[in-house]
Design a protein around this motif. Sequence first.
Motif, PDB file in Angstrom:
ATOM      1  N   LEU A   9     -75.029 -63.321   0.625  1.00  0.00           N
ATOM      2  CA  LEU A   9     -75.485 -62.815   1.919  1.00  0.00           C
ATOM      3  C   LEU A   9     -76.378 -61.645   1.569  1.00  0.00           C
ATOM      4  O   LEU A   9     -75.949 -60.725   0.868  1.00  0.00           O
ATOM      5  CB  LEU A   9     -74.318 -62.353   2.788  1.00  0.00           C
ATOM      6  N   HIS A  10     -77.625 -61.700   2.039  1.00  0.00           N
ATOM      7  CA  HIS A  10     -78.568 -60.688   1.563  1.00  0.00           C
ATOM      8  C   HIS A  10     -79.578 -60.333   2.645  1.00  0.00           C
ATOM      9  O   HIS A  10     -80.157 -61.215   3.273  1.00  0.00           O
ATOM     10  CB  HIS A  10     -79.305 -61.226   0.335  1.00  0.00           C
ATOM     11  N   GLY A  11     -79.798 -59.048   2.830  1.00  0.00           N
ATOM     12  CA  GLY A  11     -80.784 -58.569   3.796  1.00  0.00           C
ATOM     13  C   GLY A  11     -82.193 -58.650   3.244  1.00  0.00           C
ATOM     14  O   GLY A  11     -82.439 -58.312   2.086  1.00  0.00           O
ATOM     15  N   THR A  12     -83.120 -59.088   4.081  1.00  0.00           N
ATOM     16  CA  THR A  12     -84.516 -59.195   3.653  1.00  0.00           C
ATOM     17  C   THR A  12     -85.177 -57.831   3.496  1.00  0.00           C
ATOM     18  O   THR A  12     -86.230 -57.723   2.870  1.00  0.00           O
ATOM     19  CB  THR A  12     -85.341 -60.037   4.644  1.00  0.00           C
ATOM     20  N   ALA A  13     -84.555 -56.781   4.051  1.00  0.00           N
ATOM     21  CA  ALA A  13     -85.098 -55.424   3.937  1.00  0.00           C
ATOM     22  C   ALA A  13     -84.180 -54.531   3.103  1.00  0.00           C
ATOM     23  O   ALA A  13     -84.180 -53.310   3.262  1.00  0.00           O
ATOM     24  CB  ALA A  13     -85.305 -54.826   5.327  1.00  0.00           C
ATOM     25  N   ASP A  14     -83.428 -55.134   2.207  1.00  0.00           N
ATOM     26  CA  ASP A  14     -82.508 -54.372   1.351  1.00  0.00           C
ATOM     27  C   ASP A  14     -83.315 -53.451   0.450  1.00  0.00           C
ATOM     28  O   ASP A  14     -84.123 -53.918  -0.348  1.00  0.00           O
ATOM     29  CB  ASP A  14     -81.677 -55.347   0.523  1.00  0.00           C
ATOM     30  N   PRO A  15     -83.112 -52.135   0.536  1.00  0.00           N
ATOM     31  CA  PRO A  15     -83.891 -51.211  -0.287  1.00  0.00           C
ATOM     32  C   PRO A  15     -83.311 -51.007  -1.690  1.00  0.00           C
ATOM     33  O   PRO A  15     -83.906 -50.315  -2.508  1.00  0.00           O
ATOM     34  CB  PRO A  15     -83.816 -49.901   0.506  1.00  0.00           C
ATOM     35  N   VAL A  16     -82.168 -51.624  -1.985  1.00  0.00           N
ATOM     36  CA  VAL A  16     -81.501 -51.426  -3.268  1.00  0.00           C
ATOM     37  C   VAL A  16     -81.639 -52.639  -4.178  1.00  0.00           C
ATOM     38  O   VAL A  16     -81.958 -52.511  -5.358  1.00  0.00           O
ATOM     39  CB  VAL A  16     -80.006 -51.082  -3.061  1.00  0.00           C
ATOM     40  N   GLU A 101     -79.034 -51.342  13.209  1.00  0.00           N
ATOM     41  CA  GLU A 101     -79.624 -52.678  13.349  1.00  0.00           C
ATOM     42  C   GLU A 101     -79.773 -53.398  12.008  1.00  0.00           C
ATOM     43  O   GLU A 101     -80.063 -54.587  11.963  1.00  0.00           O
ATOM     44  CB  GLU A 101     -80.970 -52.613  14.082  1.00  0.00           C
ATOM     45  N   MET A 102     -79.564 -52.698  10.903  1.00  0.00           N
ATOM     46  CA  MET A 102     -79.662 -53.337   9.589  1.00  0.00           C
ATOM     47  C   MET A 102     -78.363 -54.032   9.195  1.00  0.00           C
ATOM     48  O   MET A 102     -78.294 -54.693   8.174  1.00  0.00           O
ATOM     49  CB  MET A 102     -80.083 -52.328   8.528  1.00  0.00           C
ATOM     50  N   THR A 103     -77.298 -53.884   9.998  1.00  0.00           N
ATOM     51  CA  THR A 103     -76.024 -54.561   9.752  1.00  0.00           C
ATOM     52  C   THR A 103     -75.812 -55.584  10.861  1.00  0.00           C
ATOM     53  O   THR A 103     -75.557 -55.231  11.997  1.00  0.00           O
ATOM     54  CB  THR A 103     -74.852 -53.565   9.731  1.00  0.00           C
ATOM     55  N   THR A 104     -75.919 -56.862  10.522  1.00  0.00           N
ATOM     56  CA  THR A 104     -75.786 -57.914  11.518  1.00  0.00           C
ATOM     57  C   THR A 104     -74.330 -58.143  11.908  1.00  0.00           C
ATOM     58  O   THR A 104     -73.417 -57.884  11.123  1.00  0.00           O
ATOM     59  CB  THR A 104     -76.390 -59.238  11.002  1.00  0.00           C
ATOM     60  N   ARG A 105     -74.144 -58.641  13.099  1.00  0.00           N
ATOM     61  CA  ARG A 105     -72.829 -59.078  13.569  1.00  0.00           C
ATOM     62  C   ARG A 105     -72.828 -60.602  13.759  1.00  0.00           C
ATOM     63  O   ARG A 105     -71.836 -61.175  14.190  1.00  0.00           O
ATOM     64  CB  ARG A 105     -72.471 -58.416  14.904  1.00  0.00           C
ATOM     65  N   THR A 106     -73.945 -61.241  13.430  1.00  0.00           N
ATOM     66  CA  THR A 106     -74.077 -62.694  13.614  1.00  0.00           C
ATOM     67  C   THR A 106     -73.140 -63.455  12.688  1.00  0.00           C
ATOM     68  O   THR A 106     -72.587 -64.480  13.070  1.00  0.00           O
ATOM     69  CB  THR A 106     -75.536 -63.128  13.389  1.00  0.00           C
ATOM     70  N   VAL A 107     -72.986 -62.987  11.474  1.00  0.00           N
ATOM     71  CA  VAL A 107     -72.032 -63.573  10.529  1.00  0.00           C
ATOM     72  C   VAL A 107     -71.139 -62.457  10.011  1.00  0.00           C
ATOM     73  O   VAL A 107     -71.504 -61.289  10.044  1.00  0.00           O
ATOM     74  CB  VAL A 107     -72.717 -64.289   9.343  1.00  0.00           C
ATOM     75  N   ASP A 108     -69.985 -62.847   9.509  1.00  0.00           N
ATOM     76  CA  ASP A 108     -69.034 -61.898   8.942  1.00  0.00           C
ATOM     77  C   ASP A 108     -68.887 -62.224   7.460  1.00  0.00           C
ATOM     78  O   ASP A 108     -68.388 -63.293   7.101  1.00  0.00           O
ATOM     79  CB  ASP A 108     -67.704 -62.026   9.671  1.00  0.00           C
ATOM     80  N   ALA A 109     -69.338 -61.325   6.607  1.00  0.00           N
ATOM     81  CA  ALA A 109     -69.319 -61.572   5.167  1.00  0.00           C
ATOM     82  C   ALA A 109     -67.898 -61.785   4.647  1.00  0.00           C
ATOM     83  O   ALA A 109     -67.690 -62.582   3.729  1.00  0.00           O
ATOM     84  CB  ALA A 109     -69.979 -60.413   4.428  1.00  0.00           C
ATOM     85  N   THR A 110     -66.928 -61.116   5.230  1.00  0.00           N
ATOM     86  CA  THR A 110     -65.549 -61.302   4.786  1.00  0.00           C
ATOM     87  C   THR A 110     -65.095 -62.723   5.066  1.00  0.00           C
ATOM     88  O   THR A 110     -64.497 -63.382   4.196  1.00  0.00           O
ATOM     89  CB  THR A 110     -64.619 -60.277   5.474  1.00  0.00           C
ATOM     90  N   GLU A 111     -65.370 -63.240   6.251  1.00  0.00           N
ATOM     91  CA  GLU A 111     -65.010 -64.623   6.581  1.00  0.00           C
ATOM     92  C   GLU A 111     -65.729 -65.616   5.670  1.00  0.00           C
ATOM     93  O   GLU A 111     -65.122 -66.586   5.206  1.00  0.00           O
ATOM     94  CB  GLU A 111     -65.334 -64.923   8.042  1.00  0.00           C
ATOM     95  N   VAL A 112     -67.022 -65.391   5.419  1.00  0.00           N
ATOM     96  CA  VAL A 112     -67.772 -66.279   4.528  1.00  0.00           C
ATOM     97  C   VAL A 112     -67.139 -66.285   3.142  1.00  0.00           C
ATOM     98  O   VAL A 112     -66.948 -67.346   2.534  1.00  0.00           O
ATOM     99  CB  VAL A 112     -69.264 -65.865   4.457  1.00  0.00           C
ATOM    100  N   ALA A 113     -66.782 -65.115   2.626  1.00  0.00           N
ATOM    101  CA  ALA A 113     -66.178 -65.027   1.290  1.00  0.00           C
ATOM    102  C   ALA A 113     -64.809 -65.703   1.252  1.00  0.00           C
ATOM    103  O   ALA A 113     -64.522 -66.473   0.323  1.00  0.00           O
ATOM    104  CB  ALA A 113     -66.055 -63.562   0.871  1.00  0.00           C
ATOM    105  N   ALA A 118     -61.302 -70.352  -0.312  1.00  0.00           N
ATOM    106  CA  ALA A 118     -60.415 -71.427   0.118  1.00  0.00           C
ATOM    107  C   ALA A 118     -60.973 -72.797  -0.279  1.00  0.00           C
ATOM    108  O   ALA A 118     -60.221 -73.697  -0.653  1.00  0.00           O
ATOM    109  CB  ALA A 118     -60.198 -71.365   1.635  1.00  0.00           C
ATOM    110  N   ALA A 119     -62.282 -72.946  -0.227  1.00  0.00           N
ATOM    111  CA  ALA A 119     -62.918 -74.230  -0.552  1.00  0.00           C
ATOM    112  C   ALA A 119     -63.110 -74.441  -2.052  1.00  0.00           C
ATOM    113  O   ALA A 119     -63.384 -75.557  -2.486  1.00  0.00           O
ATOM    114  CB  ALA A 119     -64.274 -74.319   0.150  1.00  0.00           C
ATOM    115  N   HIS A 120     -62.969 -73.385  -2.843  1.00  0.00           N
ATOM    116  CA  HIS A 120     -63.230 -73.473  -4.287  1.00  0.00           C
ATOM    117  C   HIS A 120     -62.084 -72.842  -5.083  1.00  0.00           C
ATOM    118  O   HIS A 120     -62.265 -71.795  -5.696  1.00  0.00           O
ATOM    119  CB  HIS A 120     -64.554 -72.793  -4.642  1.00  0.00           C
ATOM    120  N   PRO A 121     -60.920 -73.490  -5.067  1.00  0.00           N
ATOM    121  CA  PRO A 121     -59.813 -72.938  -5.855  1.00  0.00           C
ATOM    122  C   PRO A 121     -60.166 -72.939  -7.338  1.00  0.00           C
ATOM    123  O   PRO A 121     -60.991 -73.748  -7.786  1.00  0.00           O
ATOM    124  CB  PRO A 121     -58.646 -73.872  -5.552  1.00  0.00           C
TER     125      PRO A 121
END
Length: 124
Positions: A9-16, A101-113, A118-121
């Motif tokens: 999960l990566h921001g297109t405007a990540d300054p780091v 506004e640089m932190t989205t709420r559209t997806v949750d990185a914790t849930e994705v991880a 769970a899918a890749h034991p």
Amino acid sequence: MRPAAGRALHGTADPVAAYGPGGSMPDPDGPNPGITGVVENMAAWAENGGCAPEARREDVGDDVVRHTYPGCEEGVDVVLYSIEGGGHTWPGSDITIGPPEMTTRTVDATEVALDWFAAHPRRP
């Protein structure tokens, strides 16, 4: 290197950490100059897993695009969530780094991880 599944999960405007190919950064004189961008890294990850070189694009919301690489080896899948305008943040978090506004709420990185784990034991 043994092929493996991967999520990013990566921001297109990540300054780091660079998003674009070739380490294109919003500020080329900023931290980590010349670092390989996530787009290039994920394509290499997909290639290692036998996936197609071109990702399929799916809009998840107004500010998130999910890129999946089809045709991977069994047990391998590679997915990149691009956060349009996102910074160096944890999507779905209440903690903000930089403008909110640089932190989205559209997806949750914790849930994705957690879904990924769970899918890749672990395999022996």
